[in-house]
Each structure stands twice: as structure tokens, then as C-alpha cells.
Write a protein that holds these residues in place. Sequence first.
Motif, mmCIF file in Angstrom:
data_model
loop_
_atom_site.group_PDB
_atom_site.id
_atom_site.type_symbol
_atom_site.label_atom_id
_atom_site.label_comp_id
_atom_site.label_asym_id
_atom_site.label_seq_id
_atom_site.Cartn_x
_atom_site.Cartn_y
_atom_site.Cartn_z
ATOM 1 N N GLY A 1 0.814 -1.206 0.000
ATOM 2 C CA GLY A 1 0.000 0.000 0.000
ATOM 3 C C GLY A 1 0.849 1.258 0.000
ATOM 4 N N TYR A 2 2.162 1.089 -0.008
ATOM 5 C CA TYR A 2 3.093 2.218 0.039
ATOM 6 C C TYR A 2 4.211 2.050 -0.980
ATOM 7 C CZ TYR A 2 0.794 3.248 4.451
ATOM 8 O OH TYR A 2 -0.141 3.533 5.400
ATOM 9 N N GLU A 3 4.812 3.157 -1.324
ATOM 10 C CA GLU A 3 5.964 3.161 -2.219
ATOM 11 C C GLU A 3 7.213 2.758 -1.442
ATOM 12 O OE1 GLU A 3 7.532 6.209 -5.585
ATOM 13 O OE2 GLU A 3 7.144 7.072 -3.616
ATOM 14 N N ILE A 4 8.063 1.982 -2.062
ATOM 15 C CA ILE A 4 9.332 1.576 -1.456
ATOM 16 C C ILE A 4 10.448 2.379 -2.104
ATOM 17 C CG2 ILE A 4 10.953 -0.339 -1.195
ATOM 18 C CD1 ILE A 4 8.504 -2.169 -0.952
ATOM 19 N N ASN A 5 11.267 2.968 -1.254
ATOM 20 C CA ASN A 5 12.333 3.855 -1.700
ATOM 21 C C ASN A 5 13.654 3.136 -1.946
ATOM 22 O OD1 ASN A 5 13.145 6.520 -2.315
ATOM 23 N ND2 ASN A 5 14.139 6.706 -0.323
ATOM 24 N N ALA A 6 13.879 2.023 -1.224
ATOM 25 C CA ALA A 6 15.146 1.307 -1.345
ATOM 26 C C ALA A 6 14.945 -0.169 -1.038
ATOM 27 C CB ALA A 6 16.184 1.894 -0.392
ATOM 28 N N VAL A 7 15.729 -1.002 -1.722
ATOM 29 C CA VAL A 7 15.732 -2.452 -1.505
ATOM 30 C C VAL A 7 17.182 -2.896 -1.426
ATOM 31 C CG1 VAL A 7 15.125 -4.708 -2.452
ATOM 32 C CG2 VAL A 7 13.559 -2.776 -2.765
ATOM 33 N N PHE A 8 17.512 -3.593 -0.344
ATOM 34 C CA PHE A 8 18.864 -4.100 -0.140
ATOM 35 C C PHE A 8 18.813 -5.619 -0.013
ATOM 36 C CE2 PHE A 8 18.585 0.119 1.703
ATOM 37 C CZ PHE A 8 19.663 0.770 1.125
ATOM 38 N N VAL A 9 19.740 -6.292 -0.669
ATOM 39 C CA VAL A 9 19.863 -7.745 -0.582
ATOM 40 C C VAL A 9 21.330 -8.048 -0.326
ATOM 41 C CG1 VAL A 9 19.440 -9.929 -1.737
ATOM 42 C CG2 VAL A 9 17.983 -7.975 -2.270
ATOM 43 N N SER A 10 21.596 -8.734 0.792
ATOM 44 C CA SER A 10 22.979 -9.035 1.170
ATOM 45 C C SER A 10 23.084 -10.476 1.642
ATOM 46 C CB SER A 10 23.438 -8.120 2.299
ATOM 47 O OG SER A 10 23.484 -6.787 1.871
ATOM 48 N N PRO A 11 24.253 -11.087 1.468
ATOM 49 C CA PRO A 11 24.439 -12.440 2.000
ATOM 50 C C PRO A 11 24.144 -12.457 3.498
ATOM 51 C CG PRO A 11 26.307 -11.802 0.633
ATOM 52 C CD PRO A 11 25.463 -10.578 0.807
ATOM 53 N N ALA A 12 23.531 -13.525 3.966
ATOM 54 C CA ALA A 12 23.134 -13.616 5.376
ATOM 55 C C ALA A 12 24.317 -13.482 6.324
ATOM 56 C CB ALA A 12 22.384 -14.924 5.628
ATOM 57 N N CYS B 1 23.170 -19.434 -0.742
ATOM 58 C CA CYS B 1 21.725 -19.495 -0.927
ATOM 59 C C CYS B 1 20.986 -18.620 0.082
ATOM 60 C CB CYS B 1 21.225 -20.934 -0.802
ATOM 61 S SG CYS B 1 21.662 -21.977 -2.206
ATOM 62 N N LYS B 2 21.581 -18.366 1.235
ATOM 63 C CA LYS B 2 20.930 -17.613 2.318
ATOM 64 C C LYS B 2 21.225 -16.117 2.192
ATOM 65 C CE LYS B 2 19.466 -21.273 4.564
ATOM 66 N NZ LYS B 2 18.149 -21.567 5.012
ATOM 67 N N TRP B 3 20.144 -15.318 2.082
ATOM 68 C CA TRP B 3 20.274 -13.883 1.885
ATOM 69 C C TRP B 3 19.347 -13.140 2.829
ATOM 70 C CZ3 TRP B 3 23.633 -11.719 -1.717
ATOM 71 C CH2 TRP B 3 24.287 -12.649 -2.539
ATOM 72 N N ASP B 4 19.724 -11.897 3.150
ATOM 73 C CA ASP B 4 18.888 -11.005 3.933
ATOM 74 C C ASP B 4 18.285 -9.961 3.001
ATOM 75 O OD1 ASP B 4 19.797 -12.406 6.142
ATOM 76 O OD2 ASP B 4 21.274 -10.887 6.699
ATOM 77 N N LEU B 5 17.081 -9.518 3.325
ATOM 78 C CA LEU B 5 16.357 -8.546 2.506
ATOM 79 C C LEU B 5 15.902 -7.403 3.395
ATOM 80 C CD1 LEU B 5 14.787 -7.723 -0.125
ATOM 81 C CD2 LEU B 5 12.908 -9.144 0.733
ATOM 82 N N LYS B 6 16.107 -6.182 2.920
ATOM 83 C CA LYS B 6 15.658 -4.991 3.650
ATOM 84 C C LYS B 6 14.960 -4.065 2.661
ATOM 85 C CE LYS B 6 17.526 -1.005 6.173
ATOM 86 N NZ LYS B 6 18.767 -0.402 6.686
ATOM 87 N N VAL B 7 13.767 -3.595 3.036
ATOM 88 C CA VAL B 7 13.059 -2.597 2.232
ATOM 89 C C VAL B 7 12.877 -1.348 3.085
ATOM 90 C CG1 VAL B 7 11.874 -4.304 0.799
ATOM 91 C CG2 VAL B 7 10.744 -3.428 2.841
ATOM 92 N N VAL B 8 12.958 -0.183 2.435
ATOM 93 C CA VAL B 8 12.801 1.103 3.113
ATOM 94 C C VAL B 8 11.640 1.830 2.451
ATOM 95 C CG1 VAL B 8 13.901 3.292 3.724
ATOM 96 C CG2 VAL B 8 15.285 1.198 3.585
ATOM 97 N N TYR B 9 10.662 2.227 3.264
ATOM 98 C CA TYR B 9 9.486 2.933 2.759
ATOM 99 C C TYR B 9 9.813 4.385 2.420
ATOM 100 C CZ TYR B 9 6.603 -0.977 4.283
ATOM 101 O OH TYR B 9 6.053 -2.215 4.435
ATOM 102 N N ALA B 10 9.215 4.891 1.344
ATOM 103 C CA ALA B 10 9.444 6.273 0.917
ATOM 104 C C ALA B 10 8.750 7.267 1.838
ATOM 105 C CB ALA B 10 8.948 6.468 -0.516
ATOM 106 N N VAL B 11 7.614 6.896 2.419
ATOM 107 C CA VAL B 11 6.800 7.830 3.191
ATOM 108 C C VAL B 11 7.478 8.325 4.469
ATOM 109 C CG1 VAL B 11 5.485 6.058 4.443
ATOM 110 C CG2 VAL B 11 4.459 8.285 4.017
#
Length: 125
Positions: free
Chosen positions: A38-49, A81-91
Motif C-alpha cells: 500500500g506504500y511506495e518503497i524507496n530502497a531495496v537491499f539484498v545481502s548475504p546472510a 543461498c541464504k540472503w537477507d532482505l531490507k526494504v525502506v518505505y518512501a513515506v
Amino acid sequence: MKAVVWAFGLAIAAMSVPVTSAVAAEAKQNFVLVNKTGYEINAVFVSPAKSNDWEEDVLGQDTLSDGESLKIRFQRSAKTCKWDLKVVYAVDDSNAVWSGIDLCTVAKVTIRYNKKTDTTTASFD
């Protein structure tokens, strides 16, 4: 009749070779991120766990609007195979993080936000 069926089988096999080769060239960690928050995402990060740092923002200068999806591709040389995911909301620059996602078995990550509980969840397909 057998010759026609056999020739048809060869034609089908020949057409599938480029597709098979293209699939083999992609990294097994590739996945689609679907934004249903329901919101815009400003950033997406994917890094090895096992990493202590986040990699670069895969969106760069772009954003991921609600309802949109993004194909995230890895270099074929990626081994883990194992990764971490981070999303940052624009709002409001708040974020959500998921750790240890097995991207060798996940092809799609769909994220959702629940206003009542103020939580962002993810489903892994």
C-alpha cells in the motif's frame, strides 16, 4: 506418419535448447519482489546472510510503487543461498528486514503491510 512425429519432436527439442541455455545462465538466487504494502518503497537491499553490511540499493534512483514487482538478478558466480532482505518505505524511511531467506528455493517474495498491527510481512514462493 512416424517420420512426421519424429521430425516434429526434433523441432520442439531444437526450440527448447535456447530456453534451457538461457535458464542455465541465470543465477539460482534470482527472484521477483512484489510490493503489496500500500506504500511506495524507496530502497531495496539484498545481502548475504553472513554479511555485516548491506549491499547497494538495487533500486538505485528508482522506487517500487505499490502493486509493482521487480526482478532481482544475481551474478551467476553467487554461491550462497541464504540472503537477507531490507526494504525502506518512501513515506517515512521506516524499514522491514527479513533474514536468512533461502533464495535457491524461493522464486518470489511478496511483501504486505498491515496497518492494524503496524507490521510488514513476507510470503515466499
